[in-house]
Design an enzyme around this catalytic site. Structure first.
Site, short mmCIF file in Angstrom:
data_model
loop_
_atom_site.label_atom_id
_atom_site.label_comp_id
_atom_site.label_asym_id
_atom_site.label_seq_id
_atom_site.Cartn_x
_atom_site.Cartn_y
_atom_site.Cartn_z
CB CYS A 135 -0.92 0.01 1.22
SG CYS A 135 -1.76 1.50 1.33
CG HIS B 29 -5.38 -2.31 -1.37
ND1 HIS B 29 -4.67 -2.69 -0.72
CD2 HIS B 29 -5.40 -0.86 -1.15
CE1 HIS B 29 -3.63 -1.75 -0.19
NE2 HIS B 29 -4.17 -0.60 -0.65
CD GLU B 30 -6.52 1.53 -4.22
OE1 GLU B 30 -6.64 2.58 -3.49
OE2 GLU B 30 -5.53 1.03 -4.45
CG HIS C 232 -7.35 2.96 0.90
ND1 HIS C 232 -6.70 3.37 2.19
CD2 HIS C 232 -6.50 2.45 0.10
CE1 HIS C 232 -5.39 2.62 1.98
NE2 HIS C 232 -5.37 2.33 0.70
ZN ZN Z 1 -3.39 1.31 -0.14
#
Ligand code: ZN
Length: 200
Positions: free
Chosen positions: A113, A155-156, A159
């Site tokens: 990341c 993953h995004e 966030h």
């Molecule tokens: Zn990340």
């Protein structure tokens, strides 16, 4: 004005821990947000990374840029790319994305990341997901993805919900990126797990 890479905030910054808010269509069309999207693209490319969410540049907005060009794949063997199910993804923008998991199959692999600079870790992710979102022009788009692209999407979108990869990692696999290359390159998640398992 030229686009310059923005500072990427690192884990520990509270902006990475708060749920981001949706963008209205008026905001999306604004000069400020269009410039933000261009700056995020440049920041992701300069890093380099395959995805960047607005909280990572200090903006708690539901906005993501993704791009996995073939130039990122040069250090990976054909076997590695096949194992990760990784192939090129053109640049695109996701506004207010809604992600749904489309399978019970879970795959584990090392991921990093940009807000966790210098570290990588094994993270289990769903093999297949669907994302519905708006693009940068406000058009509705749907992405159905498997493998590495599905990993990027999860993953995004994490966030945007205040979740970072260490929340989902298999903690004993945490390694510096340098040591991942030195000791674990080409190893499957199962091999890594076995090698770092505690022997009770
Ligand atoms: Zn990340």
């Amino acid at each position: 004005m030229a686009n310059a890479p923005l500072e990427i905030v690192q884990v520990g910054n509270p902006v990475l821990r708060q749920p981001a808010r949706e963008l209205s269509s008026e905001e999306l069309g604004s000069e400020r947000v269009q410039k933000l999207i261009a700056d995020m693209r440049e920041t992701m490319r300069a890093a380099p990374g395959v995805g960047l969410a607005a909280p990572q540049i200090g903006e708690a907005l539901r906005l993501v840029v993704i791009e996995d060009p073939p130039t990122h794949h040069g250090k990976l063997s054909a076997e590695e790319l096949a194992r990760l199910e990784r192939s090129a993804v053109p640049f695109h923008v996701l506004v207010n994305p809604v992600l749904t998991v489309r399978t019970d199959e879970v795959v584990a692999a090392f991921e990093g990341c940009l807000s966790f600079a210098g570290f990588t870790m094994v993270v289990p992710r769903a093999h297949k997901v669907r994302v519905e979102a708006l693009d940068e022009t406000g058009q509705r788009i749907v992405k159905v993805a498997t493998g590495w692209y599905a990993r990027i999407l999860q993953h995004e979108v994490d966030h945007l919900n205040g979740i970072v990869c260490c929340d989902r990692m298999e903690s004993r696999t945490l390694t510096t990126t340098a040591n991942q290359v030195k000791f674990w390159k080409g190893k499957s998640a199962d091999e890594v797990r076995a090698a770092v398992a505690l022997d009770f």
